[in-house]
Design an enzyme around this catalytic site. Structure first.
Site, PDB file in Angstrom:
ATOM      1  N   SER A   5      -9.791  -5.394  10.820  1.00  0.00           N
ATOM      2  CA  SER A   5     -11.082  -4.947  10.298  1.00  0.00           C
ATOM      3  C   SER A   5     -11.893  -6.181   9.933  1.00  0.00           C
ATOM      4  CB  SER A   5     -10.913  -4.028   9.080  1.00  0.00           C
ATOM      5  OG  SER A   5     -10.331  -4.739   8.013  1.00  0.00           O
ATOM      6  N   ARG A  16       1.402  -5.128  12.994  1.00  0.00           N
ATOM      7  CA  ARG A  16       0.682  -4.422  14.070  1.00  0.00           C
ATOM      8  C   ARG A  16       0.567  -5.288  15.322  1.00  0.00           C
ATOM      9  NH1 ARG A  16      -3.535  -0.060  11.665  1.00  0.00           N
ATOM     10  NH2 ARG A  16      -2.142   0.740  10.041  1.00  0.00           N
ATOM     11  N   GLU A  25      -5.779   0.429  15.677  1.00  0.00           N
ATOM     12  CA  GLU A  25      -6.473  -0.609  14.911  1.00  0.00           C
ATOM     13  C   GLU A  25      -5.523  -1.735  14.503  1.00  0.00           C
ATOM     14  OE1 GLU A  25      -7.767  -1.578  10.479  1.00  0.00           O
ATOM     15  OE2 GLU A  25      -7.678   0.559  10.963  1.00  0.00           O
ATOM     16  N   ARG A  76       2.633   1.969   9.686  1.00  0.00           N
ATOM     17  CA  ARG A  76       2.093   2.253   8.345  1.00  0.00           C
ATOM     18  C   ARG A  76       3.237   2.166   7.344  1.00  0.00           C
ATOM     19  NH1 ARG A  76      -3.059   3.933   7.985  1.00  0.00           N
ATOM     20  NH2 ARG A  76      -4.073   4.760   9.837  1.00  0.00           N
ATOM     21  N   ARG A 107       0.839  -1.203   0.000  1.00  0.00           N
ATOM     22  CA  ARG A 107       0.000   0.000   0.000  1.00  0.00           C
ATOM     23  C   ARG A 107       0.871   1.248   0.000  1.00  0.00           C
ATOM     24  NH1 ARG A 107      -4.698  -1.613   4.485  1.00  0.00           N
ATOM     25  NH2 ARG A 107      -5.196  -3.638   3.556  1.00  0.00           N
TER      26      ARG A 107
END
Length: 398
Positions: A340, A375, A337, A265, A250
């Site tokens: 999801s 994460r 987070e 990130r 990403r």
């Protein structure tokens, strides 16, 4: 993509859904206008072709020639309208479920529950990167020399921790009836668009290999979802469940500040992902199942977390309903987070044309993070840190 019949028959419902998502409801009118023109031209072409066949049978050659030119003109107009209509349809995200909270952004997401005990350290807890760099188990400085910013080398104890986490998640989820799968990490533009992952501002997140005509996936969900593209599954096959592992890519466009340091990130990361194909009437229960598995993984790792219901304004483009899990990070004194969990209803299924049963109904497709490895490593380092600057390994991984 949305059901065109829904847009035509119930445009107010779609407009209301767009308002909840903070999108312009006039996008519906743009589509309907182009759709009406497309339908008119299509009807005229069909009628003209039918008439042409009759004239040919009756040997009325001159009249048939004139009609042929008329058909060409109509087809030219249709070829101009059709791509505009398709683009207008692609501008419409999925419509939120009735019980999705209304809200403009992440600040209006709803905390459903907090689970697990936050540890009271007898020392001031540190952030993961400070610990990891002193132990020389995460190296972002050398990675930046080799690959640029937002990359990292995982070394020693952390490299082995990643492999252990992957194995732990894959085995546990597979034991619940999910078929393990290692999917491709490159995808053609057509199925990627069908999955709704090039719509809106998502294209900015993607890496495109122009010479080869491939995108790099942002999640294994992106290539697991089209695995049954243009197929009709047997009703008794459903639910069909997969658990996949892949490296993900990403751009993380728009992120800035401290999130861009370390491995939170990054442009390249590894993830275990769950994916389900279900009947429409069963997708709500399947959504709860996926969330329960995510919680079980966090509880096995003994990581404190909270479950969030995502408001309409913060949901992903393809999502009908979305939950997130956020892990407690004591070194940063906040939740972040890690998971999801999304029900996309038939939105993605329409895009990749995946149906089931004799009637050929569209399946519902759902995706959920198993473990986003980087994460979870962050959460483990911060929650399992020791006073001497090291960290322990969760018991379930020993």
């Amino acid at each position: 993509m949305l059901d065109i019949k829904l847009i035509r028959d119930n445009p107010d419902k779609v407009r209301e859904g767009l308002k909840k998502r903070n999108k312009d409801p006039k996008l519906v009118d743009v589509f309907l206008s182009l759709d009406e023109e497309w339908r008119t031209l299509t009807k005229q072409i069909d009628e003209a072709r039918s008439k042409q066949n009759i004239l040919s049978k009756e040997r009325k050659i001159e009249e048939a020639k004139l009609l042929k030119e008329e058909i060409k003109n109509l087809e030219r107009k249709l070829s101009e309208i059709e791509p505009k209509r398709n683009i207008a349809l692609e501008q419409l995200p999925n419509i939120p479920a009735e019980d999705v909270p209304v809200g403009k952004d992440e600040s209006e997401n709803v905390v459903l529950r907090e689970v697990g005990e936050r540890l009271n350290f007898d020392f001031k807890p540190k952030e993961y990167l400070e610990i990891a760099e002193k132990l020389d188990v995460i190296d972002v400085h050398r990675a930046s020399k080799v690959s640029g910013s937002r990359f990292g080398y995982l070394k020693g104890k952390v490299a082995m921790l990643e492999l252990s986490l992957i194995n732990f998640a894959m085995k546990k989820i597979a034991a619940k009836g999910f078929t393990p799968i290692i999917p491709p990490v490159m995808i053609k533009p057509e199925p990627y668009a069908g999955m709704g992952r090039l719509a809106g501002d998502q294209k900015e997140e993607r890496y495109f290999l122009e010479k080869d005509g491939f995108y790099l996936v942002g999640s294994s969900e992106h290539t697991i979802g089209p695995i049954h593209m243009d197929e009709v599954l047997k009703e008794e096959e459903l639910p069909k469940r997969y658990v996949g592992f892949s490296t993900c890519f990403r751009r993380e466009a728009g992120s800035y500040g401290k999130d861009t340091k370390g491995i939170l990130r990054v442009h390249q990361f590894d993830k275990v992902e769950m994916f389900s194909f279900t009947k429409p009437e069963n997708s709500e229960e399947e959504h709860k199942l996926l969330l329960s598995i995510q919680e079980e993984l966090m509880q096995d790792l003994k990581l404190p977390y909270r479950v969030m219901q995502i408001c309409a304004g913060d949901m992903g483009w393809v999502d009908y309903k979305q939950y997130d899990i956020e892990a407690w990070l004591p070194g940063q004194n906040t939740y972040r987070e890690t998971h999801s969990c999304s029900n996309t209803s038939d939105f993605q299924a329409r895009g990749v044309n995946t149906k089931y049963g004799k009637e050929g109904r569209y399946v519902h497709m759902l995706n959920a993070t198993g473990l986003a490895i980087g994460r979870i490593i962050i959460a483990i380092i911060e929650n399992y840190q020791t006073a001497d600057g090291d960290f322990e390994i969760p018991e379930v991984l020993r």
